[in-house]
Design an enzyme around this catalytic site. Structure first.
Site, PDB file in Angstrom:
ATOM      1  N   ASP A   1     -36.823  63.931 -33.909  1.00  0.00           N
ATOM      2  CA  ASP A   1     -39.176  64.123 -34.107  1.00  0.00           C
ATOM      3  C   ASP A   1     -39.313  62.691 -33.789  1.00  0.00           C
ATOM      4  OD1 ASP A   1     -37.846  66.758 -34.978  1.00  0.00           O
ATOM      5  OD2 ASP A   1     -38.983  66.402 -37.120  1.00  0.00           O
TER       6      ASP A   1
ATOM      7  N   ASP B   1     -39.615  68.981 -33.666  1.00  0.00           N
ATOM      8  CA  ASP B   1     -40.538  69.981 -33.725  1.00  0.00           C
ATOM      9  C   ASP B   1     -41.568  70.504 -33.485  1.00  0.00           C
ATOM     10  OD1 ASP B   1     -40.865  70.368 -37.194  1.00  0.00           O
ATOM     11  OD2 ASP B   1     -42.459  69.573 -36.849  1.00  0.00           O
TER      12      ASP B   1
ATOM     13  N   HIS C   1     -43.794  73.807 -33.974  1.00  0.00           N
ATOM     14  CA  HIS C   1     -44.869  75.094 -34.587  1.00  0.00           C
ATOM     15  C   HIS C   1     -45.801  76.107 -33.909  1.00  0.00           C
ATOM     16  CE1 HIS C   1     -42.858  73.098 -38.158  1.00  0.00           C
ATOM     17  NE2 HIS C   1     -43.697  72.077 -37.889  1.00  0.00           N
TER      18      HIS C   1
ATOM     19  N   HIS D   1     -49.575  69.848 -36.717  1.00  0.00           N
ATOM     20  CA  HIS D   1     -49.378  68.804 -36.357  1.00  0.00           C
ATOM     21  C   HIS D   1     -47.607  69.344 -35.375  1.00  0.00           C
ATOM     22  CE1 HIS D   1     -46.278  69.947 -39.458  1.00  0.00           C
ATOM     23  NE2 HIS D   1     -45.682  69.227 -38.755  1.00  0.00           N
TER      24      HIS D   1
ATOM     25  N   LYS E   1     -37.081  73.302 -33.153  1.00  0.00           N
ATOM     26  CA  LYS E   1     -37.444  73.973 -34.514  1.00  0.00           C
ATOM     27  C   LYS E   1     -38.762  74.135 -35.898  1.00  0.00           C
ATOM     28  CE  LYS E   1     -36.721  69.233 -36.904  1.00  0.00           C
ATOM     29  NZ  LYS E   1     -37.435  69.584 -37.273  1.00  0.00           N
TER      30      LYS E   1
ATOM     31  N   CYS F   1     -37.250  65.157 -42.159  1.00  0.00           N
ATOM     32  CA  CYS F   1     -36.599  65.834 -41.433  1.00  0.00           C
ATOM     33  C   CYS F   1     -35.018  65.088 -41.253  1.00  0.00           C
ATOM     34  CB  CYS F   1     -37.436  66.019 -40.408  1.00  0.00           C
ATOM     35  SG  CYS F   1     -38.772  67.252 -40.515  1.00  0.00           S
TER      36      CYS F   1
HETATM   37  C1  VGL Z   1     -41.905  66.647 -40.575  1.00  0.00           C
HETATM   38  C2  VGL Z   1     -42.876  67.510 -42.140  1.00  0.00           C
HETATM   39  C3  VGL Z   1     -43.481  67.889 -40.926  1.00  0.00           C
HETATM   40  C4  VGL Z   1     -40.364  65.624 -40.100  1.00  0.00           C
HETATM   41  C5  VGL Z   1     -41.661  67.464 -39.747  1.00  0.00           C
HETATM   42  O1  VGL Z   1     -39.902  65.761 -38.751  1.00  0.00           O
HETATM   43  O2  VGL Z   1     -40.085  64.792 -40.796  1.00  0.00           O
HETATM   44  N1  VGL Z   1     -41.984  66.510 -41.483  1.00  0.00           N
HETATM   45  N2  VGL Z   1     -42.786  68.494 -39.968  1.00  0.00           N
HETATM   46 ZN    ZN Z   2     -43.108  70.054 -38.824  1.00  0.00          ZN
END
Ligand code: VGL
Ligand code: ZN
Length: 198
Positions: free
Chosen positions: A8, A46, A48, A81, A106, A151
């Site tokens: 990420d 990440d 969403h 995010h 993901k 993550c």
């Molecule tokens: C993450 C919070 C929400 C991460 C991803 O990449 O650690 N943290 N989504």
């Molecule tokens: Zn996230």
């Protein structure tokens, strides 16, 4: 065979982003430099949909960083995010994405978050990464990226549980660190046999 899993490293997790991790951009040169030493390089992203269940804005009356009980357990609510296709979901511009053999996305199911690169937060839905690594003959994984306590932590613990030899390059990770989450993550990863390096 060894894989580098880069977790990420996206605009929204870097300074100026929607869920900025302090120093998140500082790890990019080191991650780029490390890529050449591995048999495989995998990036996670990440990813969403708008209105994702992990967003505080999807729950009227709730604030970012609150915890909410979901069907699959406790879920921290985040600022919006890494919305699919948005500038914040892009990889950091300096990351050598051309070196990646695989990019795994993901968190794309509207009702389930996914911290781990291996399993979603219901802890049972697989992302497919395990199969990819095994069919490539990978037995050792090294993790770097964002965020150490979310993550990276979940991914490292899952990898260890699945039987991979796991190293986390702490120097190539940065943490959100809410309410002692970084120290807890370090304790939990170590208890699972994850080697903390760097
Ligand atoms: C993450 C919070 C929400 C991460 C991803 O990449 O650690 N943290 N989504
Ligand atoms: Zn996230």
């Amino acid at each position: 065979m060894r894989a580098l899993l880069v977790i990420d490293v996206q605009v929204d997790f870097c300074p100026g982003g929607a869920l900025a991790v302090a120093g998140g951009d500082a790890i990019v040169p080191g991650i780029n430099a490390a890529m050449g030493a591995y048999d495989a390089v995998v990036l996670t992203q990440d990813w969403h949909p708008a209105g994702h269940a992990s967003f505080a804005t999807s729950h009227p009356g709730r604030a970012a960083f609150d915890s909410l009980q979901m069907a699959y357990g406790a879920q921290t609510l985040w600022p919006d995010h890494c919305v699919q296709g948005s500038p914040g979901a892009a990889f950091h511009a300096g990351l050598h994405t051309d070196r990646a053999d695989l990019i795994i996305r993901k968190g794309f199911r509207p009702a389930v978050d996914s911290y781990s690169a291996f399993f979603e937060n219901d802890r049972t839905t697989p992302t497919g990464l395990e199969g990819y690594l095994r069919t490539r003959g990978i037995t050792e994984v090294t993790l770097a990226g964002l965020a150490t306590d979310y993550c990276v932590n979940y991914s490292a613990q899952d990898a260890a549980r699945l039987g991979f030899a796991v190293t986390v390059r702490a120097d190539l990770c940065r943490a959100i660190d809410m309410g002692g989450s970084l120290a807890q993550a370090m304790t939990d990863m170590t208890a699972r046999g994850v080697v903390i390096a760097g």
